[in-house]
Design a protein around this motif. Structure first.
Motif, PDB file in Angstrom:
ATOM      1  N   THR A  48      -6.394   1.624  -3.105  1.00 54.04           N
ATOM      2  CA  THR A  48      -5.961   1.078  -1.809  1.00 54.04           C
ATOM      3  C   THR A  48      -5.743  -0.425  -1.852  1.00 54.04           C
ATOM      4  O   THR A  48      -5.547  -1.049  -0.809  1.00 54.04           O
ATOM      5  CB  THR A  48      -7.002   1.404  -0.720  1.00 54.04           C
ATOM      6  OG1 THR A  48      -8.307   0.950  -1.158  1.00 54.04           O
ATOM      7  CG2 THR A  48      -7.061   2.883  -0.450  1.00 54.04           C
ATOM      8  N   GLU A  82     -11.228   3.929   4.153  1.00 50.36           N
ATOM      9  CA  GLU A  82     -12.017   2.743   4.480  1.00 50.36           C
ATOM     10  C   GLU A  82     -13.468   3.127   4.770  1.00 50.36           C
ATOM     11  O   GLU A  82     -14.388   2.395   4.411  1.00 50.36           O
ATOM     12  CB  GLU A  82     -11.406   2.021   5.680  1.00 50.36           C
ATOM     13  CG  GLU A  82     -10.105   1.302   5.381  1.00 50.36           C
ATOM     14  CD  GLU A  82     -10.259   0.243   4.285  1.00 50.36           C
ATOM     15  OE1 GLU A  82     -11.294  -0.466   4.283  1.00 50.36           O
ATOM     16  OE2 GLU A  82      -9.363   0.140   3.431  1.00 50.36           O
ATOM     17  N   MET A 131       0.844  -1.195   0.000  1.00 47.45           N
ATOM     18  CA  MET A 131       0.000   0.000   0.000  1.00 47.45           C
ATOM     19  C   MET A 131       0.880   1.247   0.000  1.00 47.45           C
ATOM     20  O   MET A 131       1.907   1.298   0.683  1.00 47.45           O
ATOM     21  CB  MET A 131      -0.917  -0.002   1.219  1.00 47.45           C
ATOM     22  CG  MET A 131      -1.866   1.171   1.276  1.00 47.45           C
ATOM     23  SD  MET A 131      -3.011   1.048   2.659  1.00 47.45           S
ATOM     24  CE  MET A 131      -3.909  -0.442   2.203  1.00 47.45           C
ATOM     25  N   PHE A 144      -1.007   6.982   2.079  1.00 43.38           N
ATOM     26  CA  PHE A 144      -2.200   6.705   2.873  1.00 43.38           C
ATOM     27  C   PHE A 144      -1.874   6.538   4.358  1.00 43.38           C
ATOM     28  O   PHE A 144      -2.736   6.724   5.205  1.00 43.38           O
ATOM     29  CB  PHE A 144      -2.893   5.438   2.366  1.00 43.38           C
ATOM     30  CG  PHE A 144      -3.322   5.520   0.932  1.00 43.38           C
ATOM     31  CD1 PHE A 144      -4.085   6.576   0.487  1.00 43.38           C
ATOM     32  CD2 PHE A 144      -2.965   4.533   0.024  1.00 43.38           C
ATOM     33  CE1 PHE A 144      -4.477   6.675  -0.837  1.00 43.38           C
ATOM     34  CE2 PHE A 144      -3.355   4.612  -1.294  1.00 43.38           C
ATOM     35  CZ  PHE A 144      -4.112   5.685  -1.725  1.00 43.38           C
ATOM     36  N   ILE A 149      -5.772   6.530   5.346  1.00 47.22           N
ATOM     37  CA  ILE A 149      -6.198   5.178   5.005  1.00 47.22           C
ATOM     38  C   ILE A 149      -7.468   4.798   5.761  1.00 47.22           C
ATOM     39  O   ILE A 149      -8.357   4.127   5.225  1.00 47.22           O
ATOM     40  CB  ILE A 149      -5.069   4.149   5.277  1.00 47.22           C
ATOM     41  CG1 ILE A 149      -5.497   2.748   4.834  1.00 47.22           C
ATOM     42  CG2 ILE A 149      -4.670   4.156   6.743  1.00 47.22           C
ATOM     43  CD1 ILE A 149      -5.823   2.627   3.383  1.00 47.22           C
TER      44      ILE A 149
END
Length: 427
Positions: free
Chosen positions: A403, A122, A1, A5, A118
């Motif tokens: 992501t 989500e 990732m 993020f 991040i």
């Protein structure tokens, strides 16, 4: 990732964002039209009126509990297309938005400005469309790699805070917030931030949307020959859009336009409502003047105040006037030589032409399309066709794609041989 993020926080995106001005559920449709014209994603958050005295400080959780839902242009046009609203437009414009907005408290989430990006992503991937962020007196904005150092200190959990934060991420106990001051982030704000970090996302931006699995085949559509009013029964959720299609004998969908919140964002709402109630979906997106005489078109009562302050109107007071309906008033341009919906597909039709890309288009190109047109989605066509529809890409699809965990890189044979040779020499 990508590290962007992990090492960026929500506060990085709030620098320069204006303070949230609440639009309450008792305000009218007329006021909502003006507010939506200044909003992002073609919609505005709607709130219950605050009942506490002005001297009482309202916590973030209390404000989130007052959130009702998001009202957009598609909601308003479908409401105004009702027969009783068309018969009494003035009364319809004075209707409180509480009778139109669909309650959905899950569309907004309260977050600490120190929440990792991040974690915010989500939330948006799970359906959150707005992030409510307290404004901080000490936040200066961090754009460097280690912005997890919030205001110069490692973030620590603060159990006494009323903010919804991720407990896996430290939060600041020394940060002070401006009481009752919040700003609101949309998914457009997040996408605008990410497009400035494309280098950190490599190689994803240059990958095709199909290879990233970003194409959503479960789109909403309506046949061009169907009545446009049928869209009121479909109520697409995300994106808030329906493709207007022509069905081919082999079952393929040929896109000729769309009916969506982003397309109706700054249109003439009264004219759009009349068109939605009286025209076919194909006529709605392609224009009706080609197949009817101008005399047969109705005169629509227009209140100048609904188009906002740019016309010099104040406090929602304007003059009523009658005007012939025109497809141009809802942003569409007719083609005088066309004899069918598909005949003018290649003609320039201004805002009526749907925003499309191909399955082979890169993720960066689609992101740039959405931001340049301020659209919530892009329709996806086959690689060898300009109008055979296969899916749609929206905000949620892009955020899922960027992501995704990337597979570890496998060294080439030459690199492996080099490592082996090096170890032999050392031995």
């Amino acid at each position: 990732m990508a590290s962007v993020f992990i090492y960026h926080v929500v506060g990085d995106l709030t620098v320069g964002k204006p303070e949230l001005v609440e639009f309450v559920e008792t305000d009218t449709i007329e006021l909502a039209i003006a507010a939506i014209g200044e909003s992002t994603e073609g919609g505005i958050p709607v709130w219950k009126r605050r009942l506490l005295p002005g001297s009482v400080v309202e916590s973030g959780e209390m404000r989130q509990q007052r959130f009702v839902g998001i009202l957009d242009s598609l909601d308003i046009v479908t409401f105004l297309a009702r027969s009783e609203c068309l018969q009494d437009q003035e009364r319809a414009m004075k209707t409180p938005v509480s009778e139109v907005v669909v309650p959905s408290s899950s569309l907004l989430r309260l977050v600490d400005p120190g929440t990792r990006l991040i974690d915010a992503l989500e939330m948006t991937k799970q359906g959150v469309k707005r992030l409510l962020v307290p404004k901080s007196t000490v936040w200066r904005g961090m754009s460097k790699r280690f912005s997890i150092l919030y205001n110069g200190k490692w973030l620590k959990n603060n159990s006494s805070s009323n903010l919804a934060v991720n407990t896996n991420r430290p939060s600041s106990s020394s940060t002070t917030f401006i009481r009752d001051k919040f700003c609101c982030l949309s998914r457009e704000d997040i996408l605008r931030f990410l497009i400035g970090c494309l280098g950190a996302l490599a190689p994803l931006p240059l990958s095709s949307i199909s290879s990233l699995g970003a194409v959503n085949p479960n789109y909403s559509s309506v046949d061009a020959s169907s009545l446009a009013i049928e869209v009121t029964g479909k109520r697409p959720q995300d994106p808030r859009a329906l493709a207007v299609v022509e069905n081919s004998p082999d079952g393929e969908h040929k896109i000729i336009g769309e009916i969506s919140a982003s397309r109706l964002w700054k249109c003439d709402y009264v004219a759009a409502a009349w068109a939605l109630a009286n025209l076919s979906a194909g006529q709605f997106v392609m224009g009706v003047e080609d197949n009817v005489t101008p005399r047969s078109l109705p005169e629509i009562q227009v209140n100048n105040s609904k188009v906002g302050p740019s016309n010099g109107m104040a406090n929602g007071v304007g003059s009523n006037r009658l005007r012939k309906f025109s497809s141009r008033s809802i942003g569409f341009f007719s083609n005088p030589t066309s004899t069918s919906f598909g005949a003018s597909r290649s003609m320039y039709r201004g805002r009526s032409a749907p925003l499309t890309c191909k399955v082979t288009s890169s993720l960066a190109a689609v992101m740039a399309q959405m931001l340049s047109h301020r659209a919530t989605h892009v329709w996806v066509t086959e690689s060898e066709s300009e109008d055979i529809l296969v899916g749609v890409v929206g905000y949620a699809d892009i955020l899922v794609a960027v992501t995704k965990q990337q597979p570890p890189s496998i060294p080439s044979n030459r690199s492996v041989e080099g490592l082996a040779t090096g170890s032999e020499i050392q031995s």
